[in-house]
Design a protein around this motif. Sequence first.
Motif, PDB file in Angstrom:
ATOM      1  N   LEU A 198     -23.038  -0.739 -14.287  1.00 17.97           N
ATOM      2  CA  LEU A 198     -22.554   0.600 -13.942  1.00 17.97           C
ATOM      3  C   LEU A 198     -21.744   0.572 -12.652  1.00 17.97           C
ATOM      4  CD1 LEU A 198     -22.592   3.631 -14.595  1.00 17.97           C
ATOM      5  CD2 LEU A 198     -24.710   3.807 -13.267  1.00 17.97           C
ATOM      6  N   LEU A 199     -22.193  -0.224 -11.679  1.00 18.63           N
ATOM      7  CA  LEU A 199     -21.460  -0.322 -10.419  1.00 18.63           C
ATOM      8  C   LEU A 199     -20.101  -0.980 -10.623  1.00 18.63           C
ATOM      9  CD1 LEU A 199     -21.586   0.103  -7.334  1.00 18.63           C
ATOM     10  CD2 LEU A 199     -22.532  -2.209  -7.156  1.00 18.63           C
ATOM     11  N   VAL A 200     -20.035  -2.025 -11.444  1.00 12.63           N
ATOM     12  CA  VAL A 200     -18.767  -2.714 -11.702  1.00 12.63           C
ATOM     13  C   VAL A 200     -17.799  -1.786 -12.437  1.00 12.63           C
ATOM     14  CG1 VAL A 200     -17.702  -4.590 -13.001  1.00 12.63           C
ATOM     15  CG2 VAL A 200     -19.773  -5.013 -11.670  1.00 12.63           C
ATOM     16  N   ILE A 201     -18.281  -1.041 -13.425  1.00 15.24           N
ATOM     17  CA  ILE A 201     -17.413  -0.115 -14.164  1.00 15.24           C
ATOM     18  C   ILE A 201     -16.875   0.965 -13.229  1.00 15.24           C
ATOM     19  CG2 ILE A 201     -17.405   1.653 -15.963  1.00 15.24           C
ATOM     20  CD1 ILE A 201     -19.372  -0.050 -17.527  1.00 15.24           C
ATOM     21  N   THR A 202     -17.743   1.467 -12.342  1.00 18.12           N
ATOM     22  CA  THR A 202     -17.297   2.488 -11.383  1.00 18.12           C
ATOM     23  C   THR A 202     -16.202   1.944 -10.471  1.00 18.12           C
ATOM     24  OG1 THR A 202     -19.506   3.483 -11.416  1.00 18.12           O
ATOM     25  CG2 THR A 202     -18.072   4.054  -9.571  1.00 18.12           C
ATOM     26  N   ALA A 203     -16.380   0.708  -9.989  1.00 17.19           N
ATOM     27  CA  ALA A 203     -15.369   0.107  -9.109  1.00 17.19           C
ATOM     28  C   ALA A 203     -14.047  -0.100  -9.846  1.00 17.19           C
ATOM     29  CB  ALA A 203     -15.899  -1.209  -8.564  1.00 17.19           C
ATOM     30  N   ILE A 204     -14.112  -0.517 -11.104  1.00 16.61           N
ATOM     31  CA  ILE A 204     -12.885  -0.734 -11.882  1.00 16.61           C
ATOM     32  C   ILE A 204     -12.164   0.586 -12.131  1.00 16.61           C
ATOM     33  CG2 ILE A 204     -12.004  -1.478 -14.126  1.00 16.61           C
ATOM     34  CD1 ILE A 204     -14.173  -3.601 -14.173  1.00 16.61           C
ATOM     35  N   LEU A 205     -12.913   1.638 -12.504  1.00 18.72           N
ATOM     36  CA  LEU A 205     -12.292   2.947 -12.720  1.00 18.72           C
ATOM     37  C   LEU A 205     -11.677   3.480 -11.431  1.00 18.72           C
ATOM     38  CD1 LEU A 205     -14.939   4.677 -15.033  1.00 18.72           C
ATOM     39  CD2 LEU A 205     -12.729   3.706 -15.682  1.00 18.72           C
ATOM     40  N   LEU A 206     -12.366   3.240 -10.316  1.00 19.35           N
ATOM     41  CA  LEU A 206     -11.829   3.674  -9.027  1.00 19.35           C
ATOM     42  C   LEU A 206     -10.555   2.911  -8.690  1.00 19.35           C
ATOM     43  CD1 LEU A 206     -12.531   5.580  -6.645  1.00 19.35           C
ATOM     44  CD2 LEU A 206     -13.678   3.649  -5.566  1.00 19.35           C
ATOM     45  N   LEU A 207     -10.531   1.639  -9.071  1.00 16.84           N
ATOM     46  CA  LEU A 207      -9.347   0.820  -8.794  1.00 16.84           C
ATOM     47  C   LEU A 207      -8.178   1.214  -9.689  1.00 16.84           C
ATOM     48  CD1 LEU A 207      -8.232  -1.597  -7.183  1.00 16.84           C
ATOM     49  CD2 LEU A 207      -9.055  -3.085  -9.020  1.00 16.84           C
ATOM     50  N   LEU A 208      -8.450   1.518 -10.960  1.00 17.66           N
ATOM     51  CA  LEU A 208      -7.388   1.898 -11.895  1.00 17.66           C
ATOM     52  C   LEU A 208      -6.955   3.347 -11.727  1.00 17.66           C
ATOM     53  CD1 LEU A 208      -8.684   0.172 -15.153  1.00 17.66           C
ATOM     54  CD2 LEU A 208      -6.955  -0.657 -13.542  1.00 17.66           C
ATOM     55  N   GLY A 209      -7.809   4.168 -11.135  1.00 14.40           N
ATOM     56  CA  GLY A 209      -7.495   5.583 -10.976  1.00 14.40           C
ATOM     57  C   GLY A 209      -6.855   5.892  -9.641  1.00 14.40           C
ATOM     58  N   PRO A 210      -7.644   6.426  -8.698  1.00 14.49           N
ATOM     59  CA  PRO A 210      -7.075   6.845  -7.406  1.00 14.49           C
ATOM     60  C   PRO A 210      -6.383   5.716  -6.651  1.00 14.49           C
ATOM     61  CG  PRO A 210      -9.301   7.684  -7.688  1.00 14.49           C
ATOM     62  CD  PRO A 210      -9.065   6.714  -8.799  1.00 14.49           C
ATOM     63  N   ALA A 211      -6.909   4.508  -6.744  1.00 15.83           N
ATOM     64  CA  ALA A 211      -6.333   3.417  -5.951  1.00 15.83           C
ATOM     65  C   ALA A 211      -4.931   3.056  -6.408  1.00 15.83           C
ATOM     66  CB  ALA A 211      -7.239   2.191  -6.038  1.00 15.83           C
ATOM     67  N   SER A 212      -4.645   3.132  -7.717  1.00 20.81           N
ATOM     68  CA  SER A 212      -3.325   2.721  -8.222  1.00 20.81           C
ATOM     69  C   SER A 212      -2.344   3.878  -8.304  1.00 20.81           C
ATOM     70  CB  SER A 212      -3.484   2.090  -9.611  1.00 20.81           C
ATOM     71  OG  SER A 212      -4.062   3.030 -10.513  1.00 20.81           O
TER      72      SER A 212
END
Length: 447
Positions: free
Chosen positions: A29-43
């Motif tokens: 769950l933590l890894v999925i959250t980090a990936i979504l955060l990276l693909l969403g607001p971060a990019s």
Amino acid sequence: MDIAVNVLTEQKYIKHVAGLSFLTGRGLLLVITAILLLLGPASSADDVIATVISYTTLALAGLLLLVTILRGTHLKKEAGVILDTQQNSEVLYSNTKATFIIRATGFNIPPFYLATIRLNFAVAPDSGIVHELTGYSESLRYIPETRCFPHRGDWTVTSVSASFGDRLGLSRISWEIPANNISFRVHPPVRYSTRIPVLSSAHRAGDLLSDRKEHTGDPYDIKRYHPSDGMKKILWKIYAKTGELMSRHPERAMTPEGQLVIYALCGKKDDHVCSALITYLNYLENMDLDICLGCAGMGAAEPAQTPQAAEELLIESVWAAEKDSADTIFAEINHLMEASVEKLQRRTIDQLVIFGTPEDFYTKTRLELYLKVGEHLEALSVVPVFVLIEKMKRKEISPQTPGNQAHAGIFSRLLFEQEHNQTASQVSFMSDFTSVCAGRNWQVIID
């Protein structure tokens, strides 16, 4: 680094995700959250904070996972658990807390990580006890474990579950350590007295057995004189002829011979019956009476003829002890009768003593079972004698009670008294049973 061993009961395990054997659900769950955060607001929004958090989280999860895989794989090869029942000299009794030692070797745990071990029994005695291990140790770790086994029997440890993971619960590796089916033998509780009278299954008038412990008969035997014999017992005529001082002493007393055949209708929860039975058998052995005992679950095993053998039979047969199948009980009784005739060198057995418990009369099914057993014995021309053992409950006696203060610290505060909180249905079934027994001349003894 300090070494720590913690004990957890009823621990909720973090389940592994299918297909990702080293990553827990929390870690995924933590890894999925980090990936979504990276693909969403971060990019999309060029959010620097989101980017830093995403990469930091992924790096931390990756590092923890890497250490778990490398160190966990090494522990699977090097770590072991030694469970030697011979080292635990304490006798284990049912429904009594007992402590034994688990020896763990090779569990060198890096900082921020922990390992756990748990004993797996073939039949779980109670809630699982999980031990946490942390820190480095080049020597054996001695881990005490306290358990309360619910009933007698050989409790077999089939394996030891071990795991290694980070303290955040993001990664974990688990494995099983073979235990080679090591068993803990649990005995019925000790009972020190019983009010059951001496019974006999076979008796022949005129058979006599010498009392080998005391000579209490008439003074007809002759032995060499001893000053403690006194002057009155000296045989002066023999002294005049031989010059040797001889005196009379009592001959061996003679007591009637008795032989007892017992069938114990004991299930897993009837350790109080086993305790009373073993005490009774010790009493019979002290009187030099022959015994032959069988029990529920014995199958085709040989009947016991000593209290020690009886206790072993009651322990070893507990897992097969069933009180619901009349046909199985009939087969065991028939086997016991045949073996008793051979072992006691009798042509017939007149009475069979059946040990049971009044708690069996909570249901009508058990009442009918006892009656069927009695009818089966009658068909074999054997008179049944039912001995029913009531449960004993623990009662704490306050030292402040008048009369107890003087004995506080001398006598044990743990006393036993019989339970009499029977339900109306149990009293009714018990009354029906005793009425049938009275009508058929079956003896019933309640202890």
